[in-house]
Design an enzyme around this catalytic site. Structure first.
Site, mmCIF file in Angstrom:
data_model
loop_
_atom_site.group_PDB
_atom_site.id
_atom_site.type_symbol
_atom_site.label_atom_id
_atom_site.label_comp_id
_atom_site.label_asym_id
_atom_site.label_seq_id
_atom_site.Cartn_x
_atom_site.Cartn_y
_atom_site.Cartn_z
ATOM 1 N N ARG A 55 0.901 -1.165 -0.032
ATOM 2 C CA ARG A 55 -0.117 -0.033 -0.090
ATOM 3 C C ARG A 55 0.891 1.100 0.118
ATOM 4 O O ARG A 55 0.514 2.288 -0.474
ATOM 5 C CB ARG A 55 -0.987 0.027 1.308
ATOM 6 C CG ARG A 55 -2.179 0.843 1.029
ATOM 7 C CD ARG A 55 -2.923 1.177 2.280
ATOM 8 N NE ARG A 55 -3.269 -0.147 2.837
ATOM 9 C CZ ARG A 55 -3.038 -0.291 4.237
ATOM 10 N NH1 ARG A 55 -2.509 0.475 5.023
ATOM 11 N NH2 ARG A 55 -3.530 -1.454 4.889
ATOM 12 N N TYR A 108 -14.743 21.478 -10.826
ATOM 13 C CA TYR A 108 -15.268 20.177 -11.542
ATOM 14 C C TYR A 108 -16.218 19.811 -10.887
ATOM 15 O O TYR A 108 -16.419 19.825 -9.521
ATOM 16 C CB TYR A 108 -13.759 19.440 -11.309
ATOM 17 C CG TYR A 108 -14.034 18.042 -11.924
ATOM 18 C CD1 TYR A 108 -14.166 17.815 -13.176
ATOM 19 C CD2 TYR A 108 -13.916 16.915 -11.080
ATOM 20 C CE1 TYR A 108 -14.389 16.446 -13.684
ATOM 21 C CE2 TYR A 108 -13.938 15.623 -11.532
ATOM 22 C CZ TYR A 108 -14.234 15.412 -12.896
ATOM 23 O OH TYR A 108 -14.343 13.995 -13.477
ATOM 24 N N ASP A 180 -6.443 22.730 -8.145
ATOM 25 C CA ASP A 180 -6.696 21.264 -9.273
ATOM 26 C C ASP A 180 -5.940 21.922 -10.250
ATOM 27 O O ASP A 180 -6.543 22.724 -11.218
ATOM 28 C CB ASP A 180 -8.208 21.182 -9.446
ATOM 29 C CG ASP A 180 -8.493 20.152 -10.520
ATOM 30 O OD1 ASP A 180 -7.576 19.698 -11.393
ATOM 31 O OD2 ASP A 180 -9.461 19.422 -10.273
ATOM 32 N N LYS A 205 -5.605 12.311 -17.276
ATOM 33 C CA LYS A 205 -5.655 13.345 -18.621
ATOM 34 C C LYS A 205 -4.421 13.162 -19.217
ATOM 35 O O LYS A 205 -3.744 12.037 -19.776
ATOM 36 C CB LYS A 205 -6.099 14.598 -17.913
ATOM 37 C CG LYS A 205 -7.267 14.814 -17.306
ATOM 38 C CD LYS A 205 -8.561 14.324 -18.007
ATOM 39 C CE LYS A 205 -9.860 14.061 -17.082
ATOM 40 N NZ LYS A 205 -10.283 14.874 -16.287
#
Ligand SMILES: *Cc1c(COP(=O)(O)O)cnc(C)c1O
Length: 389
Positions: A55, A108, A180, A205
């Site tokens: 993890r 967003y 962001d 993206k």
């Protein structure tokens, strides 16, 4: 070293690559230790690039984290299974019940929903502010304001924010800033160099760049990195080694892809700006985009994403336009090699502070197709739009 050279070299330590060009894909849950001393060393080096438990990441993840840290010029980089997770976990790492959040009105859509549904339920209040408020943000800062969240340019309507003014007001009151940066993406904009504390990206993206992996990243400065790292870990955030590998592979060619996206998008945007059905184009590099002056001052370039505000229209005309397109596929997301389109009949339902006084908005992502084909496609679909009015 200059930018391109740095990005080619970033994250390619022999420790990660074992002597080949790219890092090994090291899939792991359990890390096994040869001795108690080795295990104790791994425990004491928590947070460094030491194998500890799956993890916490493996050499594949470490290579990607190092490269993104270099891209965004931060002290540490946390990986998340998608951009939305990066945003929600960064916020949850620093907000607690009773705190107040200042969120940009052009956030967003899932970011807004997260504030209204999850944070509200935890007793964390949100005020949505005008993306162009600048230094006047000071009047909205309350005694319990903990985080100022920015997104620049804003989602769909593309307003570019005056980041230095916002950061200055926040710093004066001890408020943490997060941005962001999916659009600016570390290549054309590095928020930490403008005083922002945490830069977040949907790596889904342009970093991944091929529409085949979901990934989020958050890069923090020296002060906030230990808390972001530990709290994201406690919230259970991790990614697969295969996805980390693909994200790093995408990153290597990102600057070259961005160059072509930018060039083609500017051609299409300028063509659309002269179209009789178009009111104005929201491309940060064009004067018609609100906040263009901040884009010119702060960014080193643009990419394939922009929006078009129509003079008039309704759902039926939009739907016929969308159904008429061949090269632009309908689909959410952007930043892959292909052209995409989405459309909103009105932005009003997504804006609580700033409102919307214009027509429908069509958002385009300009991919790597030949630009003549894209313009011809838009031209014929806009004829259908006009016939449907
Ligand atoms: C796509 C996107 C996100 C979310 O990223 P996912 O990887 O799809 O969760 C966040 N912010 C912006 C600006 C985006 O465009």
């Amino acid at each position: 070293m200059k930018k391109n050279t740095k990005l080619v070299a970033a994250g390619r330590k022999t420790q990660y690559t074992k002597g080949v060009v790219n890092p090994v894909v090291q899939r792991a849950s359990t890390v096994v230790f040869d001795s108690v001393a080795d295990m104790q060393e791994a425990i004491s080096e928590r947070g460094k690039r030491t194998l500890f438990y799956g993890r916490r990441g493996t050499n594949t993840h470490f290579a990607l984290q190092d490269a993104i840290m270099e891209l965004e010029n931060g002290a540490g980089c946390a990986l998340y299974p998608c951009g939305a997770a990066a945003i929600s976990q960064a916020l949850l790492s620093f907000l607690k019940t009773g705190d107040h959040l200042l969120m940009v009105d052009t956030a967003y859509e899932p970011t807004r929903d997260f504030c209204d549904k999850i944070l509200a339920g935890l007793g964390i209040t949100t005020t949505y502010y005008d993306p162009l408020i600048g230094a006047d943000i000071e009047s909205l800062i309350q005694d319990n304001t903990k985080v100022l969240f920015l997104e620049s340019p804003g989602s769909i309507t593309m307003e570019v924010q005056d980041v230095p003014s916002l950061v200055k007001a926040a710093k004066a009151k001890g408020v943490i800033t997060m941005l962001d940066n999916t659009y600016g993406n570390g290549w054309h904009y590095r928020p930490l160099e403008h005083g922002v504390d945490i830069s977040i990206q949907a790596a889904t993206k342009y970093i991944v760049g091929h529409s085949d992996v979901m990934m989020g990243v958050a890069v923090a400065n020296e002060t906030l990195w230990p808390t972001l790292r530990e709290n994201s870990y406690l919230l259970g955030q991790c990614t697969s080694a295969d996805d980390a590998y693909l994200a790093l592979r995408g990153l290597r060619t990102m600057p070259m892809r961005l160059q072509q996206h930018e060039k083609s998008a500017l051609q299409v945007a300028n063509w659309l700006a002269g179209h009789p059905l178009v009111d104005h184009v929201r491309h940060p590099a064009l004067k018609s985009c609100p906040g263009h002056e901040f884009f010119k001052r702060d960014f080193s370039g643009s990419n394939g994403l922009f929006s078009v505000v129509m003079k008039e229209g309704h759902r039926k005309a939009i739907n016929r336009f969308l159904d008429s397109l061949h090269h632009f596929k309908m689909g959410f997301s952007w930043g892959g090699f292909e052209s995409l389109v989405t459309a909103n009949a009105s932005m009003a339902p997504l804006r609580s502070t700033t409102g919307w006084q214009y027509g429908p908005v069509i958002r385009l992502h300009i991919g790597l197709e030949d630009v003549e084909d894209l313009i011809a496609d838009l031209e014929q679909a806009l004829k259908v739009y006009q016939e449907s009015l």
